[in-house]
Write an enzyme that holds these catalytic residues in place. Sequence first.
Site, short mmCIF file in Angstrom:
data_model
loop_
_atom_site.label_atom_id
_atom_site.label_comp_id
_atom_site.label_asym_id
_atom_site.label_seq_id
_atom_site.Cartn_x
_atom_site.Cartn_y
_atom_site.Cartn_z
N ASP A 38 -9.69 14.28 46.72
CA ASP A 38 -10.52 14.87 46.38
C ASP A 38 -12.08 15.19 45.60
O ASP A 38 -12.22 16.17 45.63
CB ASP A 38 -9.78 16.29 45.12
CG ASP A 38 -9.19 15.81 44.22
OD1 ASP A 38 -8.30 14.23 44.24
OD2 ASP A 38 -9.64 16.19 43.33
N GLY A 94 -8.31 26.84 32.88
CA GLY A 94 -9.91 26.84 34.23
C GLY A 94 -10.96 27.08 33.09
O GLY A 94 -11.86 27.42 33.83
N LYS A 149 -19.01 26.24 38.25
CA LYS A 149 -17.67 25.67 37.06
C LYS A 149 -17.15 25.36 35.39
O LYS A 149 -18.36 25.86 35.01
CB LYS A 149 -18.36 23.61 37.23
CG LYS A 149 -16.90 22.80 36.89
CD LYS A 149 -17.65 21.36 37.51
CE LYS A 149 -16.21 20.40 37.08
NZ LYS A 149 -16.50 18.96 37.32
#
Length: 484
Positions: A251, A123, A110
């Site tokens: 999610d 990102g 991550k």
Amino acid sequence: MNDQGFRIEHRYLELPDSFYTRVQPTPLSGARLVTFNHELANQMGFHTNDTEQWAGVGAGKELLEGMDPVAMKYTGHQFGVYNPELGDGRGLLLWETIGPDGQRWDWHLKGAGTTPYSRFGDGRAVLRSTIREYLCSEAMYHLGIPTTRALFMVSARDPVRRESIETAASLMRVAQSHIRFGHFEFAAHHEGPEAVTTLIEHVIALHFPHLIGLPDDERHSRWFEEVVEGTARLIADWQAVGFCHGVMNSDNMSIIGDTFDYGPYAFLDDFDAGYICNHTDQGGRYAYNRQPQVGFTNCQYLASALLPVMDEDAVRRGLRRYETAYNERFLQNMRDKLGIAEPDDSDLGLIMDTFSMLHEHRVDYTLFFRGLSNLYNRGHGPVRDLFVDRSVADDWLSRYEQRLKQESRAHDEREYAMRRVNPKYILRNYLAQQVIQEAQNGDYQPLEELLSVLKHPFDEQAGAEAFAAPPPDWGKHLNISCSS
Ligand code: AMP
Ligand code: MG
């Protein structure tokens, strides 16, 4: 098995191509290992003294032989609104490994850089939020609550812009599965029934193997029931320990019932039923006392995604399991916390009144139950002292002791059992905040100390009294940024 004691698989890549995109990590510069979970690595079959090798992997500079990174595609409901544009926007699934004990692990890096699903994001993950996720997943695990785990993390030199400029970091998150409710929503709303069936079978094969071999209808309906029940029980565990997740979007709901995606979470200090830990959640959609209902709503989103391939009645039956599973687990958890081994119909009333009292008088949730676990051992003092109005405590304690007379267990036996379910040490936000500040100044030792305390939340630990203290004034109601 190879000589390191683990086996490599890529079962996720057996799903149709639309479920992922191959993406290489974007390297971070000057990465340093912040902490490494040796115990977990050993369990996974990785025996390593050279932790520097992992800094390269964490930085996205190096891939181990066999890694084949992909960004997973999923969608989901965020704050009740369907978002078709989701997916791993900053995380990559590197591979799956099977440990010597047969346990499967997804490795998810991550903070590995942008992917086709990054939308406007960079990102990246920052040191602050990466430490928070690392700490909490380990804290939850040692509290006995299902969760993703943290294998290691690195910090890097790259600046990352959030509300201010922060330090980049990345986390190697591992879990039996990274499949979310949102994967099913993606399959149903964008790919069609065949993709939904393929995904169900994939999840059953890997995570519900006891259902393999049942006739199709039964296999699917039993599976859905188990997913619903697992979700309900997880949330009952959160409620009992005073955990507020903060971003219960679909999610962020794991299909195997793990606590998943740690953002602006909080453990309650002073009990406040309507506590909102996410400061962007102005309506309190994900407030502490709404979590059980939200868990159900998320199961409904999952249910709609299954309708194209499952019988409507079976889906309805599955959903009905939520309330029963939640209530049973919650009642059991609270009886355990109160030390009640011989159930009585009046217990629910006692539990509800206890919550009302804790709320009205803003009593520290963790200290209250830990105090009860030492009532005969240490007397009423520690519990009474949590109340501004001692008479409220006295009234409640006399009712509670009256109830305990119905119990046949010896006091010391009961209190021993209570100390195994009422933690002394929890991850209070201010504790996390302190070690984050030290880490931002380059000192990771306080993080290690906190982690080692959180590994034994139920034990009295010599010299660790400070970690069990209620928050100082500055540490109450911290506004935790949800930008991560
Ligand atoms: P979260 O709020 O962390 O559950 O993330 C929701 C969605 O936003 C997921 O698809 C994430 O991958 C994506 N996301 C969150 N932060 C970033 C980021 N900094 N860069 C790219 N995508 C992100
Ligand atoms: Mg998420």
